[in-house]
Design a protein around this motif. Sequence first.
Motif, short mmCIF file in Angstrom:
data_model
loop_
_atom_site.label_atom_id
_atom_site.label_comp_id
_atom_site.label_asym_id
_atom_site.label_seq_id
_atom_site.Cartn_x
_atom_site.Cartn_y
_atom_site.Cartn_z
N ILE A 138 0.82 -1.21 0.00
CA ILE A 138 0.00 0.00 0.00
C ILE A 138 0.85 1.26 0.00
CG2 ILE A 138 -1.75 1.31 1.28
CD1 ILE A 138 -2.75 -1.38 2.38
N GLY A 139 1.99 1.21 0.68
CA GLY A 139 2.84 2.40 0.75
C GLY A 139 2.35 3.36 1.83
N ASN A 140 2.40 4.63 1.53
CA ASN A 140 2.05 5.67 2.51
C ASN A 140 0.53 5.86 2.56
OD1 ASN A 140 1.73 7.96 4.08
ND2 ASN A 140 3.59 8.92 3.31
N TYR A 141 -0.12 5.10 3.45
CA TYR A 141 -1.58 5.17 3.49
C TYR A 141 -2.08 6.49 4.07
CZ TYR A 141 -0.65 3.43 8.25
OH TYR A 141 -0.16 3.25 9.53
N TYR A 142 -1.27 7.17 4.90
CA TYR A 142 -1.67 8.48 5.41
C TYR A 142 -1.89 9.47 4.26
CZ TYR A 142 -0.34 6.99 10.13
OH TYR A 142 -0.25 6.35 11.32
N ARG A 143 -0.96 9.44 3.32
CA ARG A 143 -1.06 10.35 2.18
C ARG A 143 -2.26 10.02 1.31
NH1 ARG A 143 0.88 15.03 2.27
NH2 ARG A 143 2.90 14.23 2.95
N LEU A 144 -2.51 8.73 1.12
CA LEU A 144 -3.67 8.33 0.31
C LEU A 144 -4.97 8.72 1.00
CD1 LEU A 144 -2.51 4.78 -0.86
CD2 LEU A 144 -2.73 6.83 -2.26
N TYR A 145 -4.99 8.63 2.33
CA TYR A 145 -6.19 9.03 3.07
C TYR A 145 -6.44 10.54 2.93
CZ TYR A 145 -9.37 9.81 6.98
OH TYR A 145 -10.44 10.20 7.76
#
Length: 273
Positions: free
Chosen positions: A237-244
């Motif tokens: 998924i990688g950086n899920y904070y950024r995707l959120y």
Amino acid sequence: MENLCFDLLSELEQRLLDIDSRRYSPIEKCSEKVKICQELTGTLRELYLEASLNTVPKQIHFFKEVKPKFFSELHYNHRMITFYKDRPRGSTKLKDKYINQCMEEASSYMQKHCEFRNYINMKSDHMDEVYFTKREYCPKLHGSFEYPLEPEFSSPADPTYSCLLAADRFMQFLKNEKFALKNPTLDPSWEYQKTLDWQGSKTDLVELVYALHAAGKLKGDLKHSFAVMEKALNIDIGNYYRLYTDIKLKKNPDSLLEELKTSLLEKIRQENQ
């Protein structure tokens, strides 16, 4: 300040993932993570002291949602270092005894704060102003909590909350260690084969996991949830904070949930015909 804290949290996540990808021993990984946490909690402290969180909602958000994410990671890795240093090298029986002792310690701490833990797990908020705003520690109101070591950078309850998050996570680790100890012949490839291939986008999966957490359908922290999802669904998924963050900016932030609802209702309709 909220954006700065978000960026700092993203940096923490990324640097921890980087440590996990290196060929370090478990104790070396935890030691490096402690250094990162100490550095970034220092930065967080500076941000807080420079900012003016002059409203109750802002203070509650910081002491309940932001600060514990950093400090629980610090406490957890400190505890993991102790676990690896003291873990016996002898028989399975000796190792199992040691794990049980660690589980008793973690369970005892959680039981000591069971009322507050229930308050958190039930997603209650009626005492947030008393627990998670900047105020003087009052024995009558806050006597069940750990006394804050940094009063100028603490609410009465956030140090205890951070320790509880770490204890919960450590307990899950111990359960996994106990299972592995009892199943030494289990082929590691068995777990890998029990995966599914995610056919949606990474953003779709982030939307789903955050929705499950928001609805209280998943317990534990987001980092653990995403780690399990990545393994189970064979995806990075990688950086899920950024995707959120991207999801929150979308005109239709629940597009996947709407698609799932429509698809399920259509399937039920067809099968009922």
